[in-house]
Design a protein around this motif. Structure first.
Motif, PDB file in Angstrom:
ATOM      1  N   THR A  36      16.110 -73.119 -19.518  1.00  0.00           N
ATOM      2  CA  THR A  36      16.940 -71.931 -19.707  1.00  0.00           C
ATOM      3  C   THR A  36      17.378 -71.365 -18.356  1.00  0.00           C
ATOM      4  OG1 THR A  36      14.996 -70.505 -19.757  1.00  0.00           O
ATOM      5  CG2 THR A  36      15.796 -71.353 -21.873  1.00  0.00           C
ATOM      6  N   PRO A  37      18.473 -70.594 -18.335  1.00  0.00           N
ATOM      7  CA  PRO A  37      18.933 -70.013 -17.072  1.00  0.00           C
ATOM      8  C   PRO A  37      17.873 -69.162 -16.376  1.00  0.00           C
ATOM      9  CG  PRO A  37      20.640 -69.829 -18.737  1.00  0.00           C
ATOM     10  CD  PRO A  37      19.414 -70.320 -19.440  1.00  0.00           C
ATOM     11  N   ASP A  38      17.006 -68.530 -17.139  1.00  0.00           N
ATOM     12  CA  ASP A  38      15.936 -67.702 -16.569  1.00  0.00           C
ATOM     13  C   ASP A  38      14.606 -68.452 -16.591  1.00  0.00           C
ATOM     14  OD1 ASP A  38      15.891 -67.597 -19.382  1.00  0.00           O
ATOM     15  OD2 ASP A  38      14.757 -65.737 -19.368  1.00  0.00           O
ATOM     16  N   GLY A  39      14.664 -69.751 -16.358  1.00  0.00           N
ATOM     17  CA  GLY A  39      13.469 -70.579 -16.452  1.00  0.00           C
ATOM     18  C   GLY A  39      12.332 -70.129 -15.557  1.00  0.00           C
ATOM     19  N   ARG A  40      12.657 -69.681 -14.343  1.00  0.00           N
ATOM     20  CA  ARG A  40      11.600 -69.239 -13.435  1.00  0.00           C
ATOM     21  C   ARG A  40      10.883 -68.018 -14.008  1.00  0.00           C
ATOM     22  NH1 ARG A  40      10.824 -70.132  -7.961  1.00  0.00           N
ATOM     23  NH2 ARG A  40      12.873 -71.113  -7.848  1.00  0.00           N
ATOM     24  N   ALA A  41      11.652 -67.077 -14.567  1.00  0.00           N
ATOM     25  CA  ALA A  41      11.043 -65.893 -15.168  1.00  0.00           C
ATOM     26  C   ALA A  41      10.252 -66.263 -16.418  1.00  0.00           C
ATOM     27  CB  ALA A  41      12.125 -64.860 -15.502  1.00  0.00           C
ATOM     28  N   ALA A  42      10.728 -67.251 -17.161  1.00  0.00           N
ATOM     29  CA  ALA A  42      10.005 -67.703 -18.345  1.00  0.00           C
ATOM     30  C   ALA A  42       8.645 -68.287 -17.966  1.00  0.00           C
ATOM     31  CB  ALA A  42      10.835 -68.732 -19.111  1.00  0.00           C
ATOM     32  N   VAL A  43       8.585 -68.987 -16.847  1.00  0.00           N
ATOM     33  CA  VAL A  43       7.320 -69.527 -16.360  1.00  0.00           C
ATOM     34  C   VAL A  43       6.366 -68.386 -16.005  1.00  0.00           C
ATOM     35  CG1 VAL A  43       6.248 -70.801 -14.464  1.00  0.00           C
ATOM     36  CG2 VAL A  43       8.272 -71.729 -15.610  1.00  0.00           C
ATOM     37  N   TRP A  44       6.892 -67.327 -15.397  1.00  0.00           N
ATOM     38  CA  TRP A  44       6.057 -66.163 -15.086  1.00  0.00           C
ATOM     39  C   TRP A  44       5.530 -65.522 -16.367  1.00  0.00           C
ATOM     40  CZ3 TRP A  44      10.182 -63.845 -11.277  1.00  0.00           C
ATOM     41  CH2 TRP A  44      10.172 -64.584 -10.083  1.00  0.00           C
ATOM     42  N   ALA A  45       6.404 -65.425 -17.382  1.00  0.00           N
ATOM     43  CA  ALA A  45       5.986 -64.838 -18.653  1.00  0.00           C
ATOM     44  C   ALA A  45       4.889 -65.683 -19.300  1.00  0.00           C
ATOM     45  CB  ALA A  45       7.187 -64.703 -19.590  1.00  0.00           C
ATOM     46  N   ALA A  59      -1.512 -61.683 -28.726  1.00  0.00           N
ATOM     47  CA  ALA A  59      -0.590 -60.540 -28.713  1.00  0.00           C
ATOM     48  C   ALA A  59       0.437 -60.705 -27.607  1.00  0.00           C
ATOM     49  CB  ALA A  59      -1.376 -59.247 -28.535  1.00  0.00           C
ATOM     50  N   ALA A  60      -0.001 -61.155 -26.440  1.00  0.00           N
ATOM     51  CA  ALA A  60       0.930 -61.385 -25.338  1.00  0.00           C
ATOM     52  C   ALA A  60       1.900 -62.509 -25.670  1.00  0.00           C
ATOM     53  CB  ALA A  60       0.151 -61.718 -24.067  1.00  0.00           C
ATOM     54  N   PHE A  61       1.406 -63.531 -26.358  1.00  0.00           N
ATOM     55  CA  PHE A  61       2.276 -64.647 -26.752  1.00  0.00           C
ATOM     56  C   PHE A  61       3.341 -64.193 -27.746  1.00  0.00           C
ATOM     57  CE2 PHE A  61       3.308 -68.202 -29.580  1.00  0.00           C
ATOM     58  CZ  PHE A  61       3.753 -69.142 -28.659  1.00  0.00           C
ATOM     59  N   VAL A  62       2.936 -63.405 -28.732  1.00  0.00           N
ATOM     60  CA  VAL A  62       3.894 -62.906 -29.723  1.00  0.00           C
ATOM     61  C   VAL A  62       4.930 -62.007 -29.043  1.00  0.00           C
ATOM     62  CG1 VAL A  62       4.161 -61.456 -31.760  1.00  0.00           C
ATOM     63  CG2 VAL A  62       2.292 -63.108 -31.654  1.00  0.00           C
ATOM     64  N   ALA A  63       4.472 -61.168 -28.131  1.00  0.00           N
ATOM     65  CA  ALA A  63       5.404 -60.302 -27.408  1.00  0.00           C
ATOM     66  C   ALA A  63       6.409 -61.131 -26.612  1.00  0.00           C
ATOM     67  CB  ALA A  63       4.638 -59.362 -26.492  1.00  0.00           C
ATOM     68  N   MET A  64       5.943 -62.207 -26.001  1.00  0.00           N
ATOM     69  CA  MET A  64       6.835 -63.066 -25.217  1.00  0.00           C
ATOM     70  C   MET A  64       7.833 -63.797 -26.104  1.00  0.00           C
ATOM     71  SD  MET A  64       5.889 -66.350 -22.790  1.00  0.00           S
ATOM     72  CE  MET A  64       5.406 -67.378 -24.202  1.00  0.00           C
ATOM     73  N   THR A  65       7.355 -64.394 -27.176  1.00  0.00           N
ATOM     74  CA  THR A  65       8.230 -65.220 -28.003  1.00  0.00           C
ATOM     75  C   THR A  65       9.165 -64.396 -28.890  1.00  0.00           C
ATOM     76  OG1 THR A  65       6.451 -65.427 -29.638  1.00  0.00           O
ATOM     77  CG2 THR A  65       6.669 -67.184 -28.003  1.00  0.00           C
ATOM     78  N   SER A  66       8.883 -63.104 -29.056  1.00  0.00           N
ATOM     79  CA  SER A  66       9.785 -62.250 -29.847  1.00  0.00           C
ATOM     80  C   SER A  66      10.742 -61.441 -28.975  1.00  0.00           C
ATOM     81  CB  SER A  66       8.971 -61.305 -30.742  1.00  0.00           C
ATOM     82  OG  SER A  66       8.139 -60.462 -29.970  1.00  0.00           O
ATOM     83  N   TRP A  67      10.589 -61.539 -27.649  1.00  0.00           N
ATOM     84  CA  TRP A  67      11.483 -60.832 -26.735  1.00  0.00           C
ATOM     85  C   TRP A  67      12.897 -61.410 -26.856  1.00  0.00           C
ATOM     86  CZ3 TRP A  67      11.416 -56.607 -23.766  1.00  0.00           C
ATOM     87  CH2 TRP A  67      12.399 -56.457 -22.776  1.00  0.00           C
ATOM     88  N   TYR A  90      11.147 -56.475 -19.149  1.00  0.00           N
ATOM     89  CA  TYR A  90      10.103 -57.193 -19.869  1.00  0.00           C
ATOM     90  C   TYR A  90       8.777 -57.115 -19.108  1.00  0.00           C
ATOM     91  CZ  TYR A  90       7.254 -60.974 -21.700  1.00  0.00           C
ATOM     92  OH  TYR A  90       6.202 -61.699 -22.217  1.00  0.00           O
ATOM     93  N   PHE A  91       8.816 -57.386 -17.831  1.00  0.00           N
ATOM     94  CA  PHE A  91       7.580 -57.440 -17.051  1.00  0.00           C
ATOM     95  C   PHE A  91       7.000 -56.058 -16.765  1.00  0.00           C
ATOM     96  CE2 PHE A  91       9.659 -61.495 -16.062  1.00  0.00           C
ATOM     97  CZ  PHE A  91       8.635 -62.372 -16.388  1.00  0.00           C
ATOM     98  N   ALA A  92       7.807 -55.004 -16.958  1.00  0.00           N
ATOM     99  CA  ALA A  92       7.319 -53.639 -16.741  1.00  0.00           C
ATOM    100  C   ALA A  92       6.609 -53.073 -17.959  1.00  0.00           C
ATOM    101  CB  ALA A  92       8.483 -52.725 -16.359  1.00  0.00           C
ATOM    102  N   GLN A  93       6.621 -53.808 -19.077  1.00  0.00           N
ATOM    103  CA  GLN A  93       5.966 -53.319 -20.292  1.00  0.00           C
ATOM    104  C   GLN A  93       4.450 -53.250 -20.104  1.00  0.00           C
ATOM    105  OE1 GLN A  93       8.051 -55.035 -24.150  1.00  0.00           O
ATOM    106  NE2 GLN A  93       7.564 -56.684 -22.713  1.00  0.00           N
ATOM    107  N   PRO A  94       3.803 -52.331 -20.816  1.00  0.00           N
ATOM    108  CA  PRO A  94       2.331 -52.342 -20.817  1.00  0.00           C
ATOM    109  C   PRO A  94       1.826 -53.601 -21.497  1.00  0.00           C
ATOM    110  CG  PRO A  94       3.166 -50.792 -22.455  1.00  0.00           C
ATOM    111  CD  PRO A  94       4.354 -51.239 -21.651  1.00  0.00           C
ATOM    112  N   GLU A  95       0.580 -53.942 -21.245  1.00  0.00           N
ATOM    113  CA  GLU A  95      -0.007 -55.118 -21.873  1.00  0.00           C
ATOM    114  C   GLU A  95       0.032 -54.974 -23.393  1.00  0.00           C
ATOM    115  OE1 GLU A  95      -3.947 -55.399 -20.235  1.00  0.00           O
ATOM    116  OE2 GLU A  95      -3.274 -56.693 -18.602  1.00  0.00           O
TER     117      GLU A  95
END
Length: 289
Positions: A132-141, A159-167, A175-180
């Motif tokens: 994806t165009p944001d592949g580097r950020a996806a790796v961080w996520a 929970a973190a996985f669901v939050a990532m895959t539903s973003w 996205y990265f500024a969200q609370p855990e």
């Protein structure tokens, strides 16, 4: 249904065969694979094909398939060798292949390495995040999911996985500024059972999500390859990875009903639309766009 175990040097691969081999109607067997989901996840979809010989299997180290190679990681190349071995053991020639999630990544590796094994591949939502165009950020996520899992256990990791895959959309600073992610908010357990071997939440499957298909080998194969995406997945990660995979292969995605688990019934939580999904799969396997 008959269950078989294929013994290979690296694993004992358990696979289920519904129907006769060779198939009574002369068509190739229909093989369904996932990752990290095992054969049990395809019960609802297989039931929609009572007229076909359907084969499902448990990838090595998952479900009933035990590993003998001393490893815990999951790689598309090794999985492709296993699928090739299962196809050979069926003794019915090349197969039609429906593959979902990490199984779709494995299937692309199968077509690249063993092009004579598959006549048509429907690869449903391969999670190839680096395309994806944001592949580097996806790796961080992805790394943040692992961190939550290692620090706080399965519930926090899921929970973190669901939050990532539903973003929706690219992974931005917002996205990265969200609370855990709070596991209780997702109906996940808050206690830590101490295990850290989940193939979805650990780094054991990173080779799958980080894989880059061999586009030239796939293009040279005789296999008709279809990249499928759920109509509800368009703007979330697996929808975007599907589009990116299709573009890498010089094609457009084919839309299927429902979401990433669109072929599931209610047995596994959030149900899809298995009737509609099965009908769409029939159409695509038969050559409809």
């Amino acid at each position: 249904m008959k269950t078989h175990t294929l013994e290979t040097p690296g694993a004992d691969l358990v696979h289920d065969v519904r129907g006769p081999l060779p198939a009574a109607d002369g068509r190739p067997p229909l093989l369904m694979i996932g990752q990290p989901m095992d054969a049990g996840g395809f019960a609802a979809l297989a039931a929609r094909f009572p007229d076909r010989t359907v084969v499902t299997y448990d990838p090595r180290g998952l479900g009933r398939s035990t590993r003998k190679d001393g490893r815990t990681d999951h790689t598309p190349e090794t999985q492709a060798d296993d699928v090739h071995a299962v196809i050979g053991a069926l003794g019915a020639g090349p197969v039609e292949l429906f593959a979902s999630s990490g199984g779709a990544v494995t299937a692309l590796a199968v077509v690249a390495k063993y092009p004579a094994d598959v006549t048509v591949l429907v690869a449903h939502e391969p999670p190839l995040i680096t395309l994806t165009p944001d592949g580097r950020a996806a790796v961080w996520a992805r790394a943040a999911v692992l961190e939550a899992y290692e620090k706080r256990g399965w519930g926090a990791g899921m929970a973190a996985f669901v939050a990532m895959t539903s973003w929706e959309g690219e992974f931005t600073e917002e996205y990265f500024a969200q609370p855990e992610a709070d596991p209780a908010a997702f109906g996940m357990p808050t206690e830590d059972d101490g295990s850290r071997d989940d193939p979805l939440l650990s780094d054991r499957s990173w080779a799958i999500s980080g894989y880059r298909p061999d586009a030239d080998a796939i293009a040279a194969a005789p296999t008709r390859v279809v990249i499928a995406v759920g109509e509800e997945s368009t703007n979330v990660q697996t929808g975007r990875t599907s589009v990116a995979t299709a573009e890498l292969l010089g094609q457009r995605v084919t839309v299927f009903p429902s979401h990433h688990g669109g072929f599931l019934d209610g047995e596994f939580g959030y149900p899809g639309k298995p009737d509609e999904f099965g009908q769409r799969l029939r159409e695509v396997l038969d050559g409809a766009s």
